[in-house]
Design a protein around this motif. Structure first.
Motif, mmCIF file in Angstrom:
data_model
loop_
_atom_site.group_PDB
_atom_site.id
_atom_site.type_symbol
_atom_site.label_atom_id
_atom_site.label_comp_id
_atom_site.label_asym_id
_atom_site.label_seq_id
_atom_site.Cartn_x
_atom_site.Cartn_y
_atom_site.Cartn_z
ATOM 1 N N LEU A 14 0.835 -1.198 0.000
ATOM 2 C CA LEU A 14 0.000 0.000 0.000
ATOM 3 C C LEU A 14 0.874 1.253 0.000
ATOM 4 C CD1 LEU A 14 -2.681 1.432 0.129
ATOM 5 C CD2 LEU A 14 -2.632 1.214 2.598
ATOM 6 N N MET A 94 -11.185 6.803 1.773
ATOM 7 C CA MET A 94 -10.661 5.463 2.009
ATOM 8 C C MET A 94 -10.675 5.124 3.501
ATOM 9 S SD MET A 94 -7.049 3.856 0.826
ATOM 10 C CE MET A 94 -7.121 4.201 -0.917
ATOM 11 N N ALA B 76 -14.991 -4.062 10.942
ATOM 12 C CA ALA B 76 -14.051 -3.849 9.840
ATOM 13 C C ALA B 76 -12.768 -3.165 10.301
ATOM 14 C CB ALA B 76 -14.714 -3.013 8.749
ATOM 15 N N GLY B 77 -12.777 -2.587 11.514
ATOM 16 C CA GLY B 77 -11.574 -1.929 12.020
ATOM 17 C C GLY B 77 -11.529 -0.452 11.729
ATOM 18 N N VAL B 78 -12.593 0.106 11.143
ATOM 19 C CA VAL B 78 -12.615 1.544 10.859
ATOM 20 C C VAL B 78 -12.803 2.331 12.156
ATOM 21 C CG1 VAL B 78 -13.845 3.378 9.661
ATOM 22 C CG2 VAL B 78 -13.438 1.217 8.516
ATOM 23 N N PRO B 94 -14.399 -5.398 3.560
ATOM 24 C CA PRO B 94 -15.528 -4.540 3.929
ATOM 25 C C PRO B 94 -16.117 -3.827 2.723
ATOM 26 C CG PRO B 94 -13.461 -3.477 4.473
ATOM 27 C CD PRO B 94 -13.121 -4.712 3.691
ATOM 28 N N ALA B 100 -16.098 0.463 -2.106
ATOM 29 C CA ALA B 100 -14.850 0.295 -1.381
ATOM 30 C C ALA B 100 -14.178 1.648 -1.238
ATOM 31 C CB ALA B 100 -13.969 -0.663 -2.156
ATOM 32 N N GLY B 101 -13.010 1.696 -0.637
ATOM 33 C CA GLY B 101 -12.289 2.954 -0.504
ATOM 34 C C GLY B 101 -11.566 3.284 -1.787
ATOM 35 N N PHE B 102 -12.271 3.904 -2.702
ATOM 36 C CA PHE B 102 -11.680 4.202 -4.001
ATOM 37 C C PHE B 102 -11.154 5.622 -4.061
ATOM 38 C CE2 PHE B 102 -14.673 0.897 -5.902
ATOM 39 C CZ PHE B 102 -13.680 -0.059 -5.931
ATOM 40 N N PHE B 113 -5.926 -2.082 -8.472
ATOM 41 C CA PHE B 113 -4.620 -2.384 -7.887
ATOM 42 C C PHE B 113 -4.423 -1.655 -6.566
ATOM 43 C CE2 PHE B 113 -4.066 -3.550 -12.302
ATOM 44 C CZ PHE B 113 -3.488 -4.799 -12.152
ATOM 45 N N LEU B 114 -4.908 -0.411 -6.503
ATOM 46 C CA LEU B 114 -4.789 0.334 -5.251
ATOM 47 C C LEU B 114 -5.564 -0.366 -4.142
ATOM 48 C CD1 LEU B 114 -3.896 2.910 -3.758
ATOM 49 C CD2 LEU B 114 -6.044 3.949 -4.436
ATOM 50 N N TYR B 115 -6.786 -0.771 -4.463
ATOM 51 C CA TYR B 115 -7.597 -1.414 -3.430
ATOM 52 C C TYR B 115 -7.002 -2.757 -3.029
ATOM 53 C CZ TYR B 115 -11.611 -2.323 -0.579
ATOM 54 O OH TYR B 115 -12.408 -2.555 0.494
ATOM 55 N N SER B 117 -3.884 -3.371 -2.853
ATOM 56 C CA SER B 117 -2.779 -3.126 -1.929
ATOM 57 C C SER B 117 -3.288 -2.708 -0.553
ATOM 58 C CB SER B 117 -1.832 -2.071 -2.499
ATOM 59 O OG SER B 117 -2.457 -0.815 -2.498
ATOM 60 N N VAL B 118 -4.458 -2.065 -0.514
ATOM 61 C CA VAL B 118 -5.062 -1.738 0.781
ATOM 62 C C VAL B 118 -5.309 -3.027 1.566
ATOM 63 C CG1 VAL B 118 -7.156 -0.886 1.902
ATOM 64 C CG2 VAL B 118 -6.153 0.398 0.041
ATOM 65 N N LEU B 119 -5.696 -4.069 0.829
ATOM 66 C CA LEU B 119 -5.974 -5.344 1.480
ATOM 67 C C LEU B 119 -4.709 -6.180 1.656
ATOM 68 C CD1 LEU B 119 -9.102 -6.020 -0.664
ATOM 69 C CD2 LEU B 119 -9.142 -5.472 1.758
ATOM 70 N N LYS B 122 -0.167 -8.088 -3.474
ATOM 71 C CA LYS B 122 0.826 -7.617 -4.428
ATOM 72 C C LYS B 122 0.171 -7.334 -5.772
ATOM 73 C CE LYS B 122 4.576 -10.521 -3.566
ATOM 74 N NZ LYS B 122 5.697 -11.280 -3.959
ATOM 75 N N ARG B 123 0.896 -6.538 -6.588
ATOM 76 C CA ARG B 123 0.441 -6.266 -7.956
ATOM 77 C C ARG B 123 0.263 -7.549 -8.746
ATOM 78 N NH1 ARG B 123 0.525 -1.801 -11.274
ATOM 79 N NH2 ARG B 123 -0.115 -0.134 -9.912
#
Lengths: 258, 245
Positions: A14, A94, B76-78, B94, B100-102, B113-115, B117-119, B122-123
């Motif tokens: 990330l 996010m 979810a841990g938020v 979540p 999602a967190g876009f 790909f960004l999302y 990596s949030v989880l 890897k690419r």
């Protein structure tokens, strides 16, 4: 501690993606791309050299190098801290939806600006060659001020990111403070005159000035002062400890304010 | 603890609500000096405890403001619980507040790909699943368009596709299935069933009781932050029908 390290490893992709995102979005739809980051310091240095060179009757041929080196380090610090200040709020969409260690947004802002800064150092080396300033053994120590600069920006960034969540007018306040810091960092004048006046303490206790001064001495082939190194290191260390402690204490509340 | 298990233990969440929102330093200093800063406590969740085993599907029922979304966000841990603990194991996906967190500046493709990596993926891993995600979302021709130009239904579709293709151990869905057209709704329900057969634990909030009954085998009722009922879906939904009458 072990948990934090594990957590960092789990999110290392990330961090990379966030840095890439910053760079991609900055240069998207801009034809000159990274050239902009090189052009800006060159133009500013030219303008400042003409103005302040004439104003202070400064005929030193190395004056442009003095300005450019100070200017590059200052603008990194300025843009990195400004971006950190907004780091949490600009990623609110996010943060509201998925768990992410929040310091990553601050860290990625700093790394992103640092990469651009490192690229822009090319201009400095170009100018040094034009002015016939050649590397000496002292240049090998240039990594010291550069690492300190990164760490100081991170420490200050953590403090600002935390304040930025709760107080939106901090942005205005910080831009005023950054202007004051700019004048107090001897970017477009030689520091000797002020250092021997009654206002010597303004420069002496400004960690950014000390870092810039160390860096300049490295490229000009002089020895950096021990005081600069110790003072800047100490100040940086304290800032990072304070910044991280403050951030960690408040980070669970961020979600309620963004 | 097996992957997919969730243990929620005495979780309470307290919000300090300011009667007036102070978000700048100037006002804060003035009010602080005058001693005018006061907080109102508000308990969004009070002493909620339950356990879910791998593969169970929990429907969370309750009126608006009963704490359903807060509970999902806590798991979810938020949100971090004020007191109590949430323990969970495995990959948690979540889907809160429709999507999602876009990043809105980023294109659909970049967001995948960004999302990822949030989880923590890897690419390369995301590249392997990219085709499948795009095909399921039916957004092939929009993948190079920035997300700000997507409709809310398209965003939700992309989010849902990422969430389900990656086969999470725990899936959290907040009103997600209610967007999108009827065709996509049907398709996503089928996908959910597939995941459920694969043993995914599901936490589900929806205002449609029939949808909850189709998907879930357990349910709970929240009322003003308190859990007033927890059990098998049939009993709890009977109870809920009585409440909403």
């Amino acid at each position: 501690m072990l948990y934090s390290i594990k957590n960092f490893i789990a999110h290392k992709f990330l961090l990379r993606e966030l840095v890439i995102k910053g760079i991609k979005l900055k240069y998207r739809r801009s034809y000159l791309g990274i050239l902009w980051s090189l052009l800006e310091p060159v133009l500013m240095t030219a303008v400042l050299t003409v103005i302040f060179g004439t104003l202070f009757n400064n005929n030193n041929p190395l004056f442009p190098l003095h300005i450019l080196s100070g200017r590059l380090l200052y603008s990194f610090f300025s843009s990195a801290t400004n971006m950190s200040l907004r780091a949490i709020r600009s990623n609110a969409s996010m943060i509201k939806k998925v768990y992410v260690p929040k310091y990553l947004y601050v860290l990625s802002s700093i790394i992103y600006n640092y990469l651009i800064f490192l690229v822009s150092l090319v201009v400095l080396f170009g100018l040094a060659i034009i002015l016939k300033v050649y590397p000496t053994w002292n240049l090998l120590l240039a990594w010291l001020p550069l690492v300190l600069l990164f760490l100081l920006a991170f420490g200050v960034g953590m403090i600002l990111a935390t304040i930025g969540v709760f107080f939106r007018d901090m942005e205005y306040l910080w831009s005023i403070i950054m202007t004051v810091i700019m004048y107090a960092s001897a970017i477009f004048y030689y520091p000797e005159k002020i250092l021997s006046s009654q206002y010597w303490w303004i420069l002496k206790y400004n960690p950014l000035f000390q870092i810039i001064d160390m860096f300049r001495k490295c490229i000009m082939g002089q020895t950096m002062s021990m005081f600069s190194l110790l003072y800047a290191s100490g100040f940086t260390l304290v800032t990072i400890i304070v910044g991280c402690a403050f951030f960690i204490r408040k980070q669970d509340k961020f979600i309620l304010y963004i | 603890m097996e992957k997919g298990d969730i243990v929620v233990n005495n979780v309470s969440i307290k919000f300090n609500l300011n009667p007036e929102k102070i978000d700048n330093l100037k006002e804060y200093v003035i009010k602080k000096l005058k001693g005018e800063i006061s907080y109102q406590e508000f308990w969004a969740l009070k002493d909620v405890s339950f356990e879910l085993k791998k593969g169970e599907r929990l429907g969370i029922l309750g009126l608006n403001g009963s704490g359903k979304s807060t509970l999902l966000k806590t798991i979810a841990g938020v949100y971090k619980p004020t007191t109590g603990t949430v323990r969970k194991s495995g990959l948690l996906m979540p889907m809160l507040e429709l999507g999602a967190g876009f990043d809105m500046q980023y294109t659909g493709r970049e967001n995948v790909f960004l999302y990822g990596s949030v989880l923590g993926f890897k690419r390369d891993f995301m590249r392997e699943h990219y085709r499948e995600i795009v095909d399921f979302s039916e957004l092939n021709e929009f993948m190079n368009v920035p997300l700000k130009n997507y409709s809310s239904g398209m965003r939700a579709r992309l989010g849902f596709s990422i969430a389900t293709v990656l086969k999470p151990d725990i899936l959290i869905l907040d009103e997600v299935l209610s967007v999108g057209d009827a065709k996509f709704k049907k398709k996503s329900e089928n996908k959910m069933m597939e995941l459920i057969e694969g043993g995914t634990t599901v936490l589900f909030v929806s205002h449609s009781l029939s949808q909850v009954q189709r998907i879930c085998n357990k349910a709970m009722i929240l009322d003003h932050g308190k859990m007033i009922s927890f059990g098998d879906i049939d009993e709890v939904s009977k109870e809920y029908e009585k409440i909403i009458e």
